[in-house]
Design a protein around this motif. Structure first.
Motif, short mmCIF file in Angstrom:
data_model
loop_
_atom_site.label_atom_id
_atom_site.label_comp_id
_atom_site.label_asym_id
_atom_site.label_seq_id
_atom_site.Cartn_x
_atom_site.Cartn_y
_atom_site.Cartn_z
N SER A 86 0.83 -1.21 0.00
CA SER A 86 0.00 0.00 0.00
C SER A 86 0.86 1.25 0.00
CB SER A 86 -0.92 0.00 1.23
OG SER A 86 -1.81 -1.08 1.21
N MET A 87 1.91 1.21 0.82
CA MET A 87 2.80 2.36 0.87
C MET A 87 3.46 2.60 -0.48
SD MET A 87 6.00 3.11 3.42
CE MET A 87 7.38 2.87 2.30
N SER A 88 3.88 1.50 -1.13
CA SER A 88 4.58 1.66 -2.40
C SER A 88 3.65 2.03 -3.54
CB SER A 88 5.32 0.36 -2.75
OG SER A 88 4.41 -0.67 -3.05
N GLN A 89 2.51 1.37 -3.63
CA GLN A 89 1.63 1.57 -4.77
C GLN A 89 0.75 2.82 -4.62
OE1 GLN A 89 1.76 -0.14 -7.62
NE2 GLN A 89 3.48 -1.28 -6.77
N VAL A 90 0.04 2.91 -3.51
CA VAL A 90 -0.85 4.06 -3.32
C VAL A 90 -0.05 5.34 -3.15
CG1 VAL A 90 -2.65 5.08 -1.90
CG2 VAL A 90 -2.66 2.62 -2.32
N GLY A 91 0.92 5.30 -2.23
CA GLY A 91 1.71 6.50 -1.98
C GLY A 91 2.47 6.98 -3.20
N SER A 92 3.15 6.05 -3.86
CA SER A 92 3.96 6.45 -5.01
C SER A 92 3.10 6.86 -6.20
CB SER A 92 4.89 5.31 -5.41
OG SER A 92 4.15 4.18 -5.84
N ARG A 93 1.95 6.22 -6.38
CA ARG A 93 1.08 6.60 -7.49
C ARG A 93 0.45 7.97 -7.26
NH1 ARG A 93 -0.62 2.62 -11.33
NH2 ARG A 93 0.55 0.70 -11.02
N LEU A 94 0.21 8.31 -6.02
CA LEU A 94 -0.27 9.66 -5.73
C LEU A 94 0.81 10.68 -6.08
CD1 LEU A 94 -2.16 9.15 -2.35
CD2 LEU A 94 -3.16 9.63 -4.59
N MET A 120 -12.68 -10.94 -0.68
CA MET A 120 -13.77 -10.45 -1.51
C MET A 120 -14.59 -9.39 -0.78
SD MET A 120 -13.71 -11.64 -4.50
CE MET A 120 -12.74 -12.87 -5.36
N THR A 121 -14.83 -9.61 0.50
CA THR A 121 -15.60 -8.64 1.28
C THR A 121 -14.88 -7.30 1.36
OG1 THR A 121 -16.52 -10.44 2.62
CG2 THR A 121 -16.72 -8.21 3.50
N ILE A 122 -13.57 -7.35 1.62
CA ILE A 122 -12.79 -6.12 1.70
C ILE A 122 -12.76 -5.39 0.36
CG2 ILE A 122 -10.44 -5.23 1.98
CD1 ILE A 122 -10.04 -7.38 4.14
N LEU A 123 -12.64 -6.15 -0.73
CA LEU A 123 -12.59 -5.54 -2.05
C LEU A 123 -13.89 -4.82 -2.40
CD1 LEU A 123 -10.68 -8.35 -3.96
CD2 LEU A 123 -9.85 -6.05 -3.50
N TYR A 124 -15.01 -5.47 -2.15
CA TYR A 124 -16.29 -4.82 -2.43
C TYR A 124 -16.60 -3.72 -1.43
CZ TYR A 124 -17.74 -7.89 -6.22
OH TYR A 124 -17.84 -8.54 -7.42
N PHE A 125 -16.09 -3.86 -0.22
CA PHE A 125 -16.20 -2.81 0.78
C PHE A 125 -15.64 -1.49 0.26
CE2 PHE A 125 -13.73 -0.67 4.19
CZ PHE A 125 -14.76 -0.25 5.01
N ALA A 126 -14.58 -1.58 -0.56
CA ALA A 126 -13.98 -0.38 -1.17
C ALA A 126 -14.60 -0.06 -2.53
CB ALA A 126 -12.47 -0.58 -1.31
N ALA A 127 -14.86 -1.09 -3.34
CA ALA A 127 -15.29 -0.86 -4.73
C ALA A 127 -16.67 -0.24 -4.83
CB ALA A 127 -15.27 -2.19 -5.51
N LEU A 187 -5.66 -0.74 -5.78
CA LEU A 187 -6.11 -1.31 -4.50
C LEU A 187 -6.30 -2.83 -4.56
CD1 LEU A 187 -8.66 1.49 -3.50
CD2 LEU A 187 -6.29 1.22 -2.76
N PRO A 188 -7.04 -3.37 -5.54
CA PRO A 188 -7.15 -4.83 -5.59
C PRO A 188 -5.84 -5.51 -5.95
CG PRO A 188 -8.17 -3.84 -7.54
CD PRO A 188 -7.88 -2.73 -6.58
N ALA A 189 -5.01 -4.84 -6.74
CA ALA A 189 -3.71 -5.42 -7.09
C ALA A 189 -2.84 -5.60 -5.86
CB ALA A 189 -3.00 -4.54 -8.12
N ILE A 190 -2.92 -4.64 -4.94
CA ILE A 190 -2.16 -4.73 -3.69
C ILE A 190 -2.61 -5.94 -2.88
CG2 ILE A 190 -1.82 -3.64 -1.44
CD1 ILE A 190 -1.93 -0.93 -2.89
N LEU A 191 -3.91 -6.07 -2.69
CA LEU A 191 -4.44 -7.18 -1.90
C LEU A 191 -4.12 -8.52 -2.56
CD1 LEU A 191 -6.10 -8.06 0.56
CD2 LEU A 191 -8.14 -7.95 -0.87
N ALA A 192 -4.30 -8.59 -3.88
CA ALA A 192 -4.04 -9.84 -4.60
C ALA A 192 -2.58 -10.25 -4.45
CB ALA A 192 -4.42 -9.68 -6.07
#
Length: 467
Positions: free
Chosen positions: A6-14, A284-291, A252-257
Motif C-alpha cells: 500500500s505504501m509503495s503503490q498508493v503513496g507512489s502513485r499519488l 472479496m468482502t474487503i474488495l467490495y467494501f472499497a469498490a 487497490l485490488p492489485a495490492i491485496l491480490a
C-alpha cells in the motif's frame, strides 16, 4: 505485506499522479494525448516482454524456497530473451500501428523505458516471492518521487511530450540499476544455476499467464490505440484523463491480490481448504467494501472530480469516466480471482476466457468508437471485462467454494444511502472535497449502525498490529 504494498503503490502513485495532472494541464489535451498514446502503444507490445514469467517466478519461489536460485536464473534468461524481442517490435513494428506522426519519432526511446521498467518489475517479482515487500515499497517510492521531481523541473523549461518522456526514462533507469543491486548474488549465479528442464517448464507454463496479461493490456491500452485510428489526439487526451483516475483505483485490488498470493499458494499446496475459504471470503468482502462506494460516488461526482483534477477544459471526459468507474465492480474481485486460478495451477483454463474478452473489446471498439468516440471506447471496455469476468468467476467457484453476496448486504445498503446524500450535496453545490469527506463519514457511520463485521475486524487488526 498489504502495508508495504500500500505504501509503495498508493503513496507512489499519488506522487506520480501529481506530475501527470500537472503535465496534462501544462501540455494541453492534444500533447498529453500524444504522450498517453505512445505509452499505450508501447504497453501493447510489452505483451511479449513478460509472458507471465514474473508472476510464475513469484509462485515457484514462494512454493519452493529451497530452489530460489535455480528458478531465478532460468526466469532471468527467459526474461532477457523476451525483452530483446519486445525492443525490436517497438522500434520496427509499433510505428506501423500509428496514425499520429508526433508519436512515431519517440517510439525508439519508449523501447528503452520498457526495457528498464521490465527489469525493475522482474526484481520486484522476486521480492514478492520471498515476501520482502518492504524493498519494493522503498524502491517504488524513490522511483516515482524521482519521476515527479524531474518531471516538474523539465516541464518548467520544455513543455513537450518528449521532455516528459525523457524524465520517465531517466528515473526508471536509475531505479532499475538500484533494484538489480539487491539481487546481485543471484545474478552472479545465472550461469551455474541454469537448468534446461526448468527453463522449458517456465516456457511451457508461462503461456497461459501471457494470455491473461494480454487481456489486461488490451483493457488498459487497446482503447487508446484504436482511438488513434479514428479520433484526434485531443480526444485521446480526454479519454486518458478519465482512465488515469480509474487506474489509480485499480491499484487497490492489485495490492491485496499480491499480498495474499504467497499465503494462498501455500494453503492450496498444503490442502488447507478452510484457510483458503476464509481468506477468499475476507478478501472479496474487503474488495467490495472499497469498490461499491468508490463506484457509486464516482458516477455521482464525475464532473466535479474531472474539473477539480484536470481543469474545466477536460470536462468532455466526464461521460467516459462515469462508464469506466463502473469497471471497479469487475476489476476489484478480478485481481484476486486471477491469482486464485494461478495458485491452483489452472492457468490454462484462462486462455479461452481471455480470448473472448479481448476479441469482444476489439469488436465493440470497432463498432462504437467511430460513432460514439471516447464514450464508445469506455462501453467496449466495460462489456469486454464483463465477458472475461463471468466465466472466470464460475471457474474459481468450482475450484474453491466460498460465499460473497451474503457478506455484502449491509455494505450495499450503506453505499446506497451514501450515494443519495452525495447526490443531494452535489446538487446544492457543496465543495467536492467536503462532499467526499462527509459522504465517506455517512458510509462508515451507516456500516457502524448496521453492525457490519468488517468494521470490528479492521479495528481488531489494528490492535494486533499495534501490540
Amino acid at each position: 505485506n498489504i502495508f508495504w504494498l500500500s505504501m509503495s503503490q498508493v503513496g507512489s502513485r499519488l506522487i506520480r499522479a501529481a506530475i501527470i495532472i500537472y503535465a496534462a494541464r501544462i501540455l494541453g489535451a492534444a500533447e498529453y494525448g500524444v504522450f498517453s498514446y505512445i505509452l499505450s502503444l508501447a504497453a501493447f507490445f510489452t505483451i511479449f516482454a513478460d509472458l507471465g514469467v514474473s508472476p510464475l517466478m513469484t509462485r515457484e519461489i514462494a512454493g519452493h524456497p529451497e530452489k530460489r536460485a535455480t528458478y531465478f536464473a532460468n526466469a532471468f534468461w527467459l526474461k532477457n530473451i523476451l525483452l530483446a524481442i519486445t525492443a525490436v517490435l517497438i522500434i520496427f513494428v509499433a510505428p506501423k500501428f500509428s496514425n499520429i506522426e508526433a508519436a512515431v519519432a519517440l517510439l525508439p526511446f519508449v523501447a528503452l523505458l520498457v526495457l528498464f521498467d521490465n527489469f525493475r518489475d522482474f526484481t520486484f517479482a522476486y521480492f514478492r516471492g520471498i515476501e520482502k515487500m518492504e524493498r519494493e515499497a522503498i524502491l517504488t517510492v524513490i522511483m516515482n518521487t524521482t519521476i515527479a521531481v524531474t518531471g516538474f523541473i523539465i516541464l518548467k523549461f520544455y513543455q513537450t511530450t518528449g521532455a516528459l518522456l525523457f524524465s520517465y526514462i531517466a528515473s526508471v533507469a536509475i531505479l532499475s540499476v538500484v533494484a538489480l543491486y539487491f539481487i546481485k548474488d543471484f545474478i552472479r549465479g545465472i550461469f551455474k544455476n541454469f537448468n534446461k528442464e526448468i527453463f522449458k517448464q517456465f516456457f511451457h507454463n508461462c503461456w497461459p499467464l501471457a494470455f491473461t496479461g494480454l487481456f489486461g493490456i488490451f483493457m488498459l491500452n487497446i482503447d487508446i490505440v484504436m482511438l488513434g485510428w479514428w479520433r484526434t489526439a485531443e480526444e485521446i487526451g480526454y479519454y486518458s484523463a478519465s482512465q488515469r483516475i480509474v487506474q489509480i483505483f485499480y491499484v487497490l485490488p492489485a495490492i491485496l491480490a499480491s499480498a495474499i498470493f504467497p499465503a494462498v499458494t501455500r494453503f492450496i499446496k498444503q490442502n488447507e481448504l478452510d484457510k483458503t475459504k476464509t481468506l477468499n471470503e475476507k478478501s472479496m468482502t474487503i474488495l467490495y467494501f472499497a469498490a461499491i462506494p468508490l463506484a457509486v460516488g464516482g458516477v455521482i461526482l464525475s464532473a466535479p472530480i474531472i474539473k477539480f483534477i484536470f481543469g474545466e477544459t477536460y470536462l468532455p471526459a466526464t461521460a467516459s469516466f462515469q462508464i469506466l468507474i463502473a469497471t471497479l465492480f469487475i476489476q476489484f474481485p478480478g485481481a484476486v480471482l486471477g491469482n486464485l486460478i494461478m495458485a491452483h495451477n489452472q492457468q490454462k483454463q484462462l486462455i479461452g476466457y481471455v480470448t473472448a474478452g479481448s476479441l469482444s473489446n476489439v469488436i465493440f471498439n470497432t463498432l462504437l468508437i467511430p460513432s460514439f468516440g471516447i464514450s464508445g471506447a469506455a462501453i467496449a471496455t466495460l462489456i469486454s471485462q464483463f465477458s472475461y469476468f463471468v466465466p472466470v468467476w464460475i471457474k474459481i467457484k468450482k475450484l474453491s467454494e466460498f460465499q460473497t453476496l451474503r457478506h455484502l448486504k449491509k455494505i450495499i445498503a450503506a453505499a446506497i444511502i451514501m450515494g443519495i446524500f452525495s447526490y443531494v450535496f452535489n446538487k446544492f453545490g457543496l465543495n467536492l472535497i467536503l462532499n467526499i469527506i462527509v459522504s465517506a463519514g455517512i458510509y462508515f457511520g451507516m456500516l457502524y449502525l448496521l453492525k457490519e463485521k468488517i468494521i470490528n475486524e479492521v479495528k481488531e487488526l489494528f490492535v494486533k498490529i499495534k501490540s
